[in-house]
Design an enzyme around this catalytic site. Sequence first.
Site, mmCIF file in Angstrom:
data_model
loop_
_atom_site.group_PDB
_atom_site.id
_atom_site.type_symbol
_atom_site.label_atom_id
_atom_site.label_comp_id
_atom_site.label_asym_id
_atom_site.label_seq_id
_atom_site.Cartn_x
_atom_site.Cartn_y
_atom_site.Cartn_z
ATOM 1 N N LYS A 105 2.670 9.654 8.566
ATOM 2 C CA LYS A 105 1.970 9.177 9.767
ATOM 3 C C LYS A 105 2.499 9.740 11.087
ATOM 4 C CE LYS A 105 -0.153 4.954 7.888
ATOM 5 N NZ LYS A 105 -1.571 5.189 8.086
ATOM 6 N N PHE A 128 0.869 -1.186 0.000
ATOM 7 C CA PHE A 128 0.000 0.000 0.000
ATOM 8 C C PHE A 128 0.899 1.226 0.000
ATOM 9 C CE2 PHE A 128 -2.592 3.424 1.575
ATOM 10 C CZ PHE A 128 -3.789 3.220 0.909
ATOM 11 N N ASP A 131 9.352 2.573 1.596
ATOM 12 C CA ASP A 131 8.181 3.294 2.111
ATOM 13 C C ASP A 131 8.077 3.008 3.612
ATOM 14 O OD1 ASP A 131 5.660 4.081 2.956
ATOM 15 O OD2 ASP A 131 4.660 3.497 1.093
#
Length: 381
Positions: A239, A125, A210
């Site tokens: 995040k 993702f 990532d």
Amino acid sequence: MTALMDTYRRTDVTFARGEGSWLWDDQGRRYLDFLSGLAVTSLGHAHPVVAAAVSEAARTLLHVSNLFVTEPGEEVGSTIDRLLGGGGKVFLANSGAEANECAIKLARKWAGHDRYVVVSAYGSFHGRTLATLHATGQPAKHEAFQPLPEGFRHVAWRDLRALGRAVTAEVAAVLLEPVQGEGGIWPADSSYLAGVRGLCDERGALLMVDEVQTGLGRTGRWFGFQHYGVQPDVVTLAKALGNGVPIGACWAREEVAAAFAPGDHGSTFGGQPLAASAARATLRVMEAEDVPALAAARGAYLWQGLTALQGIASVRGLGLLLAAELVHGDAARVAERCLDRGLVVNAVTASALRFAPSLLVSEAEVDEALAILGDVLEEAA
Ligand code: PLP
């Protein structure tokens, strides 16, 4: 009735307040938060140092354009570079998807027009913008939005041979999560990332990692890739970076970052003083508290507690990013029951629960979460 678009399957709970590992709803009920806004509030809710920094920024300088330098952004950039070992440069964005967009554009600019393909893994993702959606290795999410931007290729996760076949002369970069997060908490294995690094070196492609979900202590090291003894060329973050205030970052080693010239990339809000002040405070607290060590210790404690529960078949993950595979799996239902009893977790797959508590969570809070989950699983059995 809501005026908001129907893009999320929301629960009936309305949260009104948070403090540390705890949330309160609009009825005054208390919940233990073991999801942290999807691995975002790593220092817990309403951390006083971050709250003070945000309020100070609101009172002094909320925004100027990126045509001017501001101190918080400079410190955030140099801290991220130092934590990554130095020798790089940082672009500040507003989200994980934007950090990855930056990485994809940078890889294309660095590699030139003939090499534009980014290879990523099935189950990954990387975001919801059109390019990061195509990098996301979940074909079912692509269908409604075809045609997607060109230049993306997917291979089976942790299959080095498949990657070897995919990294052809048109490939600019390989983009991987060190632990697949949204795909179900699936860590790389010990030799895979080293193999990927070797392959990228041999073929002249960039290794882009990532770390949007795994970065900044969550896995028990500052960055997930550090478990595997490799050094990437590009690292993306978001995040936890602002502990709840939106900010993302794309780091690249200096020779790669040099591919961008003024005008190649930008963002009105990326790295602006409010968000960067939150990130600066977050990083300072993370370093002072040594959050990677805390995540490693509490993660081991949580892991042990989960494996001791009836109804859990296996546990996987790193540090405080764990998944528990349920024996009789309706994970969504179990998550709902947990919420009813005051524990916030989510079903990361149909049969597995995800745990991503604050990195400052106490053993007593872990015990309390395990007690609630144990009751729910017993009831379900
Ligand atoms: N990359 C990873 C590994 C993620 O887990 C996510 C979000 O869950 C993203 C990118 C996208 O981040 P954002 O939702 O901030 O755009």
